[in-house]
Design a protein around this motif. Structure first.
Motif, PDB file in Angstrom:
ATOM      1  N   ILE A 155      29.958 -23.367  75.067  1.00  0.00           N
ATOM      2  CA  ILE A 155      30.824 -23.258  76.277  1.00  0.00           C
ATOM      3  C   ILE A 155      29.693 -22.556  77.556  1.00  0.00           C
ATOM      4  O   ILE A 155      29.370 -21.080  76.893  1.00  0.00           O
ATOM      5  CB  ILE A 155      32.442 -22.884  76.264  1.00  0.00           C
ATOM      6  CG1 ILE A 155      32.882 -23.968  75.409  1.00  0.00           C
ATOM      7  CG2 ILE A 155      33.061 -22.918  77.545  1.00  0.00           C
ATOM      8  CD1 ILE A 155      34.687 -23.772  75.248  1.00  0.00           C
ATOM      9  N   PRO A 156      29.205 -23.441  78.946  1.00  0.00           N
ATOM     10  CA  PRO A 156      28.819 -23.004  79.257  1.00  0.00           C
ATOM     11  C   PRO A 156      29.191 -21.119  79.977  1.00  0.00           C
ATOM     12  O   PRO A 156      28.818 -20.732  80.413  1.00  0.00           O
ATOM     13  CB  PRO A 156      28.089 -23.721  80.140  1.00  0.00           C
ATOM     14  CG  PRO A 156      28.492 -25.460  80.028  1.00  0.00           C
ATOM     15  CD  PRO A 156      29.668 -24.975  78.460  1.00  0.00           C
ATOM     16  N   ALA A 157      30.309 -22.073  80.596  1.00  0.00           N
ATOM     17  CA  ALA A 157      31.437 -20.477  81.396  1.00  0.00           C
ATOM     18  C   ALA A 157      31.649 -19.382  79.961  1.00  0.00           C
ATOM     19  O   ALA A 157      31.585 -18.283  81.128  1.00  0.00           O
ATOM     20  CB  ALA A 157      32.538 -21.389  81.383  1.00  0.00           C
ATOM     21  N   LEU A 158      31.406 -19.275  78.981  1.00  0.00           N
ATOM     22  CA  LEU A 158      31.531 -18.608  78.323  1.00  0.00           C
ATOM     23  C   LEU A 158      30.393 -17.990  77.775  1.00  0.00           C
ATOM     24  O   LEU A 158      28.749 -18.039  77.893  1.00  0.00           O
ATOM     25  CB  LEU A 158      32.288 -19.010  77.325  1.00  0.00           C
ATOM     26  CG  LEU A 158      33.900 -18.998  77.662  1.00  0.00           C
ATOM     27  CD1 LEU A 158      34.094 -20.078  75.711  1.00  0.00           C
ATOM     28  CD2 LEU A 158      34.348 -18.463  78.056  1.00  0.00           C
TER      29      LEU A 158
ATOM     30  N   GLU B 140      32.218 -14.411  74.035  1.00  0.00           N
ATOM     31  CA  GLU B 140      32.866 -15.135  73.239  1.00  0.00           C
ATOM     32  C   GLU B 140      33.289 -16.242  73.445  1.00  0.00           C
ATOM     33  O   GLU B 140      34.164 -16.600  72.805  1.00  0.00           O
ATOM     34  CB  GLU B 140      33.195 -15.391  75.674  1.00  0.00           C
ATOM     35  CG  GLU B 140      33.261 -13.980  76.549  1.00  0.00           C
ATOM     36  CD  GLU B 140      33.437 -14.047  78.013  1.00  0.00           C
ATOM     37  OE1 GLU B 140      33.909 -13.102  79.216  1.00  0.00           O
ATOM     38  OE2 GLU B 140      32.821 -14.776  78.650  1.00  0.00           O
TER      39      GLU B 140
ATOM     40  N   LEU C  99      35.910 -17.063  70.602  1.00  0.00           N
ATOM     41  CA  LEU C  99      36.700 -18.502  70.721  1.00  0.00           C
ATOM     42  C   LEU C  99      36.773 -19.317  69.300  1.00  0.00           C
ATOM     43  O   LEU C  99      38.315 -19.975  69.027  1.00  0.00           O
ATOM     44  CB  LEU C  99      35.945 -19.400  71.430  1.00  0.00           C
ATOM     45  CG  LEU C  99      36.891 -20.842  72.053  1.00  0.00           C
ATOM     46  CD1 LEU C  99      38.368 -21.119  72.749  1.00  0.00           C
ATOM     47  CD2 LEU C  99      35.899 -21.526  72.449  1.00  0.00           C
TER      48      LEU C  99
ATOM     49  N   ARG D 119      27.432 -28.669  71.342  1.00  0.00           N
ATOM     50  CA  ARG D 119      28.909 -28.410  72.393  1.00  0.00           C
ATOM     51  C   ARG D 119      28.898 -26.231  72.666  1.00  0.00           C
ATOM     52  O   ARG D 119      30.464 -25.817  72.110  1.00  0.00           O
ATOM     53  CB  ARG D 119      29.916 -28.705  71.518  1.00  0.00           C
ATOM     54  CG  ARG D 119      29.631 -30.252  71.797  1.00  0.00           C
ATOM     55  CD  ARG D 119      31.021 -30.267  71.973  1.00  0.00           C
ATOM     56  NE  ARG D 119      31.435 -31.040  72.915  1.00  0.00           N
ATOM     57  CZ  ARG D 119      31.744 -31.900  73.454  1.00  0.00           C
ATOM     58  NH1 ARG D 119      31.503 -33.274  73.779  1.00  0.00           N
ATOM     59  NH2 ARG D 119      32.514 -31.801  74.820  1.00  0.00           N
TER      60      ARG D 119
END
Lengths: 282, 231
Positions: free
Chosen positions: B90-93, B97, B101, B88
């Motif tokens: 996070i694709p946008a980060l 980043e 998180l 999991r």
């Protein structure tokens, strides 16, 4: 020509301030907020009331803050319960909210149009490329540009901005990392509603205030969001500028067709890129 | 102190019951394995402590405190970090980043961005690329690094070897042993037996949503593995 382009930036800037709220609320809550245009309208009226008491700048602060607080309440009472509902339920509830806010404004301020006077500080004109251009319109461009730059910096550089981008991409994983996603969501919805309120008050001196004024900007803001790519912050910025320019140049050069231009653009973009200018497949 | 305990926990997805009276406990410095075939409820143990599966009967205790209403963030805030199945990321980060998180829970401890980069140098080299652009093994390193950024007392690893080449699994085993030696407690959920044998000191075996066998690693016999783990 430069004056026409600047006027395009004025309208594009207002569109951006409204559309970015839609993008933020959709990105976080997955709710398409049909009441967002009425938040813009309510911002104008709250600003009108505060301006009458304490002047234009108090109106700007009041419209932004009151709408941001209303955003917090809406998030708690409406958007949070709606986020897992069928989209048709969302549509009906937010549409109902639109009607309630319009009726409320009609009850408090009446049906007649109202106007907000420009502040003395911004009431003159500036000579640009041999023509006079209202200082107030430059102010609107600067506010929209400043808000856009501030939002971009906030999203890219701040810790909460990181959580917002993560949450928009994968809410579950963001939550399991220890982020209180409900608080982040509430802050983002408040920000989106605050932007709508700010857009309403700064549009006030340029438009006639009426309870129906949120309708047309809502439709064009949706076009901005769709053209930019649903959920895309940068896409909304680009699309708002493009639509602002096309709409304004259309009024000048092909007035009979100008209202069609945003819709034609949306159709063309969707045929070319169904997910919008910056949309990517999941 | 007990970092995590399940006491006769039933867990559900909606009305579907998956866990039936599961009891287990992990104390400070312990390395525990949770074994079982696919679909027996191992990941639901993780999901129950992250509020993804709903706990019905029974009690969950995190960091010594009962957790009557578990939210997604509850485990992370109690010092329990999860490396989830499927990573999991996070694709946008970006890689960096994604790691930041993981530090959303500002717990004091030795793990910083620099220390995670020291543990996994490839993450430093690729820190500005999107997290999902990494290879499977690198994404697993990223998921582990992200979990460490919270400075957890207990690291829960859900099938970390899944889909990885044996050489990468060996590297990860060394990392897990090192983390345990440095004092991080581990709950390793695995079907990869050699990884279990290298890392844990006691085990639980699950079948049909229940714990059916538990004991020190020495008691994990081939017969038990054939009966409950081997396909």
């Amino acid at each position: 020509m430069i004056i026409h382009i600047l006027n395009g930036f004025v309208y594009g800037g207002l569109l951006y301030l409204v559309a970015i709220g839609l993008v933020l609320i959709f990105g976080i809550r997955q709710v398409v907020n049909f009441a967002h245009g009425s938040l813009f309208m309510l911002g104008a009226y709250v600003g009108y009331a505060a301006t009458a008491i304490a002047g234009f700048w108090a109106g700007v602060v009041a419209a932004t803050l009151v709408l941001a607080i209303l955003g917090l309440l809406l998030d708690r009472a409406v958007f949070r319960p709606l986020q897992d509902q069928d989209p048709i339920v969302t549509l009906l509830v937010t549409f109902g909210l639109l009607l309630v806010i319009e009726d409320l404004v009609r009850t408090v301020w009446g049906k007649d149009t109202l106007t907000i006077a420009m502040p003395d500080l911004l009431s003159g004109t500036l000579r640009i490329a041999g023509e006079d251009f209202p200082v107030y319109r430059l102010f609107v461009i600067l506010v929209a540009a400043g808000m856009g730059a501030g939002l971009t910096l906030w999203l890219k550089r701040s810790r909460i901005g990181l959580y917002v981008r993560a949450f928009a991409s994968d809410p579950l994983t963001t939550g399991t990392q220890g982020v209180d996603t409900e608080r982040v969501s509430a802050a983002v919805v408040a920000l989106g509603a605050g932007f709508a309120g700010l857009a309403g008050i700064i549009a006030g001196p340029l438009l006639a205030l009426s309870p129906a004024m949120g309708g047309s900007i809502l439709i064009e803001s949706f076009i901005v969001v769709v053209v930019g790519g649903f959920g895309s912050f940068s896409g909304a910025f680009v699309a708002a500028l493009v639509i602002g320019q096309l709409q304004n140049l259309g009024i000048v050069f092909i007035p009979s067709f100008s209202t069609m231009i945003p819709f034609l653009l949306m159709m063309l973009i969707l045929l070319w890129r169904p997910l919008g200018l910056t949309g990517r497949a999941a | 102190m007990t970092l995590l305990s399940f006491d006769a926990v039933d867990a559900f997805y909606g009305r579907a019951q998956v866990l039936r009276g599961v009891s287990l406990a992990i104390g400070k410095g312990e390395r525990v394995g949770l074994l079982g075939r696919n679909g027996v409820g191992k990941t639901t143990v993780v999901n129950a402590l992250q509020g993804i599966a709903q706990v019905g009967r029974g009690a969950v205790v995190m960091a010594g405190q009962p957790a009557p209403r578990i939210r997604h963030y509850s485990a992370a805030r109690a010092g329990i970090s999860v490396v989830p199945q499927g990573r999991r990321i996070i694709p946008a980060l970006s890689v960096r980043e994604n790691l930041l998180l993981g530090a959303a829970v500002a717990r004091p401890g030795p793990w910083t961005l620099a220390r995670v980069f020291e543990l996994f140098p490839v993450l430093k080299e690729r820190q500005h690329t999107p997290g999902t652009a990494l290879s499977g093994g690198q994404q697993q390193m990223l998921a582990i690094g992200r979990a460490l950024m919270a400075n957890p007392d207990l690291l829960v690893l859900d099938e970390p070897s899944e889909g990885l080449a044996p050489v990468i699994v060996d590297e990860l085993a060394e990392v897990f042993v090192r983390l345990a030696d440095e004092g991080t407690s581990l709950l390793l959920i695995e079907q990869h037996i050699s990884l279990i044998r290298r890392v844990v000191e006691r085990y639980h075996i699950m079948s049909k949503g229940m714990i059916v066998d538990s004991g020190p690693l020495a008691q994990l016999t081939t017969e038990k593995l054939k009966q409950h783990v081997a396909v």
